[in-house]
Design a protein around this motif. Structure first.
Motif, PDB file in Angstrom:
ATOM      1  N   LEU A  13     -57.340   5.203  84.317  1.00 48.97           N
ATOM      2  CA  LEU A  13     -55.932   4.973  84.659  1.00 48.97           C
ATOM      3  C   LEU A  13     -55.827   4.104  85.911  1.00 48.97           C
ATOM      4  O   LEU A  13     -55.025   3.161  85.960  1.00 48.97           O
ATOM      5  CB  LEU A  13     -55.224   6.308  84.881  1.00 48.97           C
ATOM      6  CG  LEU A  13     -53.773   6.234  85.381  1.00 48.97           C
ATOM      7  CD1 LEU A  13     -52.880   5.543  84.353  1.00 48.97           C
ATOM      8  CD2 LEU A  13     -53.246   7.639  85.697  1.00 48.97           C
ATOM      9  N   ARG A  14     -56.626   4.422  86.909  1.00 43.50           N
ATOM     10  CA  ARG A  14     -56.621   3.636  88.145  1.00 43.50           C
ATOM     11  C   ARG A  14     -57.031   2.195  87.866  1.00 43.50           C
ATOM     12  O   ARG A  14     -56.435   1.248  88.404  1.00 43.50           O
ATOM     13  CB  ARG A  14     -57.575   4.280  89.155  1.00 43.50           C
ATOM     14  CG  ARG A  14     -57.465   3.712  90.566  1.00 43.50           C
ATOM     15  CD  ARG A  14     -58.462   4.369  91.495  1.00 43.50           C
ATOM     16  NE  ARG A  14     -58.302   3.895  92.865  1.00 43.50           N
ATOM     17  CZ  ARG A  14     -59.219   4.064  93.816  1.00 43.50           C
ATOM     18  NH1 ARG A  14     -60.365   4.718  93.529  1.00 43.50           N
ATOM     19  NH2 ARG A  14     -59.026   3.595  95.032  1.00 43.50           N
ATOM     20  N   VAL A  30     -56.808  12.660  73.078  1.00 45.65           N
ATOM     21  CA  VAL A  30     -55.521  12.002  73.286  1.00 45.65           C
ATOM     22  C   VAL A  30     -54.547  12.950  73.991  1.00 45.65           C
ATOM     23  O   VAL A  30     -53.872  12.572  74.960  1.00 45.65           O
ATOM     24  CB  VAL A  30     -54.935  11.520  71.943  1.00 45.65           C
ATOM     25  CG1 VAL A  30     -53.505  11.034  72.112  1.00 45.65           C
ATOM     26  CG2 VAL A  30     -55.789  10.409  71.363  1.00 45.65           C
ATOM     27  N   GLU A  31     -54.475  14.181  73.512  1.00 44.64           N
ATOM     28  CA  GLU A  31     -53.550  15.158  74.096  1.00 44.64           C
ATOM     29  C   GLU A  31     -53.879  15.434  75.563  1.00 44.64           C
ATOM     30  O   GLU A  31     -52.991  15.414  76.424  1.00 44.64           O
ATOM     31  CB  GLU A  31     -53.609  16.465  73.302  1.00 44.64           C
ATOM     32  CG  GLU A  31     -53.093  16.347  71.879  1.00 44.64           C
ATOM     33  CD  GLU A  31     -53.648  17.412  70.965  1.00 44.64           C
ATOM     34  OE1 GLU A  31     -53.345  17.360  69.762  1.00 44.64           O
ATOM     35  OE2 GLU A  31     -54.400  18.294  71.443  1.00 44.64           O
ATOM     36  N   SER A  49     -53.042  14.279  81.416  1.00 42.91           N
ATOM     37  CA  SER A  49     -53.593  13.878  82.718  1.00 42.91           C
ATOM     38  C   SER A  49     -52.862  12.663  83.273  1.00 42.91           C
ATOM     39  O   SER A  49     -52.553  12.594  84.464  1.00 42.91           O
ATOM     40  CB  SER A  49     -55.087  13.561  82.580  1.00 42.91           C
ATOM     41  OG  SER A  49     -55.815  14.700  82.193  1.00 42.91           O
ATOM     42  N   ILE A  50     -52.584  11.683  82.395  1.00 39.91           N
ATOM     43  CA  ILE A  50     -51.886  10.466  82.823  1.00 39.91           C
ATOM     44  C   ILE A  50     -50.459  10.794  83.254  1.00 39.91           C
ATOM     45  O   ILE A  50     -49.977  10.329  84.297  1.00 39.91           O
ATOM     46  CB  ILE A  50     -51.902   9.423  81.684  1.00 39.91           C
ATOM     47  CG1 ILE A  50     -53.331   8.900  81.481  1.00 39.91           C
ATOM     48  CG2 ILE A  50     -50.958   8.262  81.994  1.00 39.91           C
ATOM     49  CD1 ILE A  50     -53.510   8.064  80.223  1.00 39.91           C
ATOM     50  N   LYS A  51     -49.764  11.631  82.461  1.00 40.44           N
ATOM     51  CA  LYS A  51     -48.384  12.002  82.800  1.00 40.44           C
ATOM     52  C   LYS A  51     -48.322  12.805  84.089  1.00 40.44           C
ATOM     53  O   LYS A  51     -47.333  12.719  84.837  1.00 40.44           O
ATOM     54  CB  LYS A  51     -47.767  12.790  81.644  1.00 40.44           C
ATOM     55  CG  LYS A  51     -47.487  11.949  80.412  1.00 40.44           C
ATOM     56  CD  LYS A  51     -47.020  12.806  79.242  1.00 40.44           C
ATOM     57  CE  LYS A  51     -46.794  11.967  77.993  1.00 40.44           C
ATOM     58  NZ  LYS A  51     -46.397  12.790  76.823  1.00 40.44           N
ATOM     59  N   ASN A  52     -49.345  13.597  84.360  1.00 42.39           N
ATOM     60  CA  ASN A  52     -49.389  14.362  85.614  1.00 42.39           C
ATOM     61  C   ASN A  52     -49.398  13.442  86.830  1.00 42.39           C
ATOM     62  O   ASN A  52     -48.928  13.809  87.912  1.00 42.39           O
ATOM     63  CB  ASN A  52     -50.619  15.264  85.649  1.00 42.39           C
ATOM     64  CG  ASN A  52     -50.503  16.448  84.711  1.00 42.39           C
ATOM     65  OD1 ASN A  52     -49.409  16.785  84.243  1.00 42.39           O
ATOM     66  ND2 ASN A  52     -51.615  17.082  84.403  1.00 42.39           N
ATOM     67  N   VAL A  53     -49.955  12.244  86.664  1.00 38.41           N
ATOM     68  CA  VAL A  53     -50.050  11.293  87.774  1.00 38.41           C
ATOM     69  C   VAL A  53     -48.820  10.394  87.849  1.00 38.41           C
ATOM     70  O   VAL A  53     -48.227  10.219  88.917  1.00 38.41           O
ATOM     71  CB  VAL A  53     -51.328  10.421  87.648  1.00 38.41           C
ATOM     72  CG1 VAL A  53     -51.392   9.404  88.791  1.00 38.41           C
ATOM     73  CG2 VAL A  53     -52.573  11.290  87.648  1.00 38.41           C
ATOM     74  N   VAL A  54     -48.413   9.804  86.721  1.00 38.64           N
ATOM     75  CA  VAL A  54     -47.368   8.767  86.758  1.00 38.64           C
ATOM     76  C   VAL A  54     -46.013   9.240  86.227  1.00 38.64           C
ATOM     77  O   VAL A  54     -45.024   8.508  86.320  1.00 38.64           O
ATOM     78  CB  VAL A  54     -47.812   7.509  85.975  1.00 38.64           C
ATOM     79  CG1 VAL A  54     -49.087   6.950  86.547  1.00 38.64           C
ATOM     80  CG2 VAL A  54     -47.978   7.815  84.478  1.00 38.64           C
ATOM     81  N   GLY A  55     -45.951  10.425  85.627  1.00 32.00           N
ATOM     82  CA  GLY A  55     -44.705  10.895  85.040  1.00 32.00           C
ATOM     83  C   GLY A  55     -44.625  10.577  83.552  1.00 32.00           C
ATOM     84  O   GLY A  55     -45.476   9.865  83.008  1.00 32.00           O
TER      85      GLY A  55
END
Length: 624
Positions: free
Chosen positions: A71-72, A96-97, A102-108
């Motif tokens: 992601l970074r 995927v889930e 994990s991605i949503k936890n960081v960026v929303g």
């Protein structure tokens, strides 16, 4: 969504991602393992700032924090080169889930699309091609289906290998709309070695096209890279970028005068073949697995057992419940919807944390029986792992769930199981069976050489050599068609998408072939190829299941009844984690409380969803 809007969104994401990385780096409880995770993430960011387009290998050990490092990488790459979208793709729903979460936890959640199930089945678009009357065709194209199909307009798309492959090769309008969103994108392909062998050449060529023509920057992620770039053995290899390694080797770091990476911190467990425990060296029964589990649970508090099929998982789960009446026993398969699985995994995590905090805590023990859905991309930390034999790469992934944080003083143990055929029924699953046979052969060779525990790096490399390079002749998807009045066609997808020689020859005599060539400027058979190039041979339906979502289901039904398709589309996105994929059978549809065949939306009855084992019908119709 315009480029300017995407730039604004990723600028905000960049702040969140870098704050996350900084907080992790400055953590008070910074273990040697987390120190190395930070170093790897920093190296990934450095590569993101120097490569605009190309194909690179993103090799990180299991448990190294690949999702957040990826992601970074993606956010910094897009910001630095003013690129378009970030596409994250993985082969299995479980990855995927977990990765989407994990991605949503960081960026929303607002601009992050999780697209893995065709809740709305756009396969029905293929019926349009059968219609000749333009008036009827226009009417069909503007049916409600077109309003609720997703076209990947979000900033970040997290999707499956199947959806991504359909986007590359599918001929429906939905996939073509998605395909254009790949222009100037950053694409992260996780566990790339999971691609079926017979699709590799077409996939390699399409990745080369995406990077060279569409200016995409592509990362191939794996703990050990498959040899898809071997230009001495493969006819159509991937063409890697000049700086092909996202994480430089220690030799490269040494030449650059930089600190070396201590990969030793990832050696947190040892791997043993369980079948050598028996003097007769025979395959194991489930009772043998129970005995091994009992032996290990005398000295540990948690165990994970991963089997190849749902039937085997269910059978072992019932036996373990009887054998360990005081333990917490968990059952996980894709018969549970994603939301249900995630809740259960979170409960498992909390129990595992309490066990780790109190190492002398003996009152409660935890055993999880599951399919392969938990072996990659799921952050859990067990004392012992038992894994049915399969590809060496999958065993290495399962190993990443054992002593993940390196807190066990003597390390964790992983046992490879070889169950008798009647307990696993894997001969019907050709890929799993072949992978298991190859792994077994190389494991036995290491045993003969006295290697105990097993050398997993060597085992994985040998497995790749045998499974991929020695099967290079099978890397083209073969197609056989009988067309009335046009002759039989036997060829492959690569030919259909290039010269189409066999298809032209199937037209008949030379006069017919000449007439065809004179009539058409393009000879490629795009439609024929798109209809037959499928990663999954048997079509599935996505059923929305009743799991703590009664209000959302009622809203969806009301929106459909009132023809509010904008709201339907929004609700379908929210309900995606409440779906289970099943084979398209009439019996399944008969178990639904609501069915809209025009939209392809099906809701399962509450009595057909069990809170312990998930979806249930009279048919063994579920995908593996």
């Amino acid at each position: 969504m315009s480029k300017e809007n995407l730039k604004k969104i990723f600028s905000e994401y960049s702040i969140k991602v870098e704050n996350r990385a900084e907080n992790f780096s400055e953590s008070i409880n910074r273990s040697p393992l987390n120190k190395v995770r930070t170093e790897l993430s920093d190296l990934a960011k450095n590569h993101a700032l120097i490569q605009e387009q190309g194909i690179s290998q993103f090799e990180m050990p299991t448990g190294a924090g690949k999702t957040e490092a990826g992601l970074r990488y993606g956010v910094n790459n897009i910001i630095n080169f003013n690129k378009g979208r970030l596409i994250y793709m993985a082969p299995f729903l479980s990855i995927v889930e977990q990765s989407a979460q994990s991605i949503k936890n960081v960026v929303g959640e607002e601009f992050c699309l999780e697209h893995h199930s065709n809740v709305v089945n756009d396969e029905s678009e293929s019926n349009y091609e059968k219609v000749q009357d333009e008036t009827v065709l226009d009417k069909q194209l503007y049916m409600p289906l077109s309003y609720v199909t997703d076209y990947w307009d979000s900033a970040i798309i997290v999707t499956t290998m199947v959806q991504f492959y359909d986007t590359l090769f599918g001929g429906k309008s939905a996939t073509i709309c998605r395909f254009c969103k790949l222009i100037d994108s950053t694409i992260i392909i996780d566990e790339v070695q999971s691609l079926p062998v017979n699709h590799i050449y077409c996939f390699n060529l399409m990745l080369n096209f995406l990077s060279k023509i569409m200016n995409a920057n592509i990362l191939l992620c794996s703990a050990t890279q498959p040899p898809f770039d071997d230009d001495t053995r493969l006819d159509y290899p991937i063409i890697l970028a000049e700086k092909k390694r996202v994480i430089p080797s220690n030799e490269e770091l040494k030449e650059q005068g930089k600190d070396l990476i201590d990969y030793g911190v990832f050696e947190r467990s040892r791997v043993f073949p369980a079948w050598i425990q028996s003097e007769s060296n025979e395959d194991m029964e489930l009772e043998d697995v129970l005995d091994l589990l009992s032996e290990q649970m005398e000295s540990v508090n948690s165990a994970l057992c991963i089997l190849n099929t749902k039937g085997a998982v269910k059978a072992l789960f019932e036996k373990v419940k009887e054998k360990f009446p005081k333990a917490k026993i968990f059952y996980l398969t894709t018969n549970l919807c994603a939301a249900h699985r995630l809740d259960r995994i979170e409960e498992i995590r909390e129990i595992l944390k309490s066990i780790r905090k109190s190492p002398t805590y003996k009152q409660e023990k935890l055993i999880c029986i599951t399919t392969s859905l938990i072996e990659a991309g799921v952050d859990v930390d067990f004392d012992v792992v038992l894994r049915s034999v399969t590809g060496a790469d999958s065993i290495e992934q399962a190993r990443g769930r054992c002593n993940r944080e390196g807190l066990l003083p003597n390390g964790g143990k992983v046992f490879i199981l070889r169950l008798k055929e009647d307990n696993t029924n894997v001969k019907g699953l050709k890929d799993i069976y072949e992978r298991g046979e190859i792994t077994t052969d190389f494991v036995n060779r290491q045993i003969e050489e006295g290697q105990k525990p097993l050398n997993m790096r060597q085992l994985t490399e040998k497995f790749y050599q045998k499974y991929f390079l020695e099967n290079s002749g099978e890397m083209v998807f073969k197609i056989s068609i009988k067309e009335r009045g046009k002759g039989d066609f036997r060829g492959n997808a690569l030919e259909l998408l290039s010269t189409s020689d066999s298809k032209i020859q199937a037209l008949g005599n030379s006069d017919c072939q000449i007439e065809f060539k004179n009539k058409h400027m393009l000879w490629q058979s795009f439609r024929t190829a798109s209809l037959h190039m499928k990663l999954i041979n048997q079509e599935t339906k996505s059923l929305i299941v009743p799991y703590r979502n009664e209000e959302k289901l009622n809203k969806l039904i009301r929106a459909i009844d009132s023809y509010d398709f904008a709201k339907v589309k929004k609700l379908i996105k929210r309900l995606q984690r409440y779906t289970v994929n099943v084979y398209d059978e009439e019996e399944i549809i008969s178990c639904c409380s609501f069915a809209d065949e025009e939209l392809g939306i099906y809701i399962l009855r509450s009595e057909n969803y069990d809170m312990n084992s998930g979806i249930k019908t009279g048919s063994d119709a579920f995908i593996f």
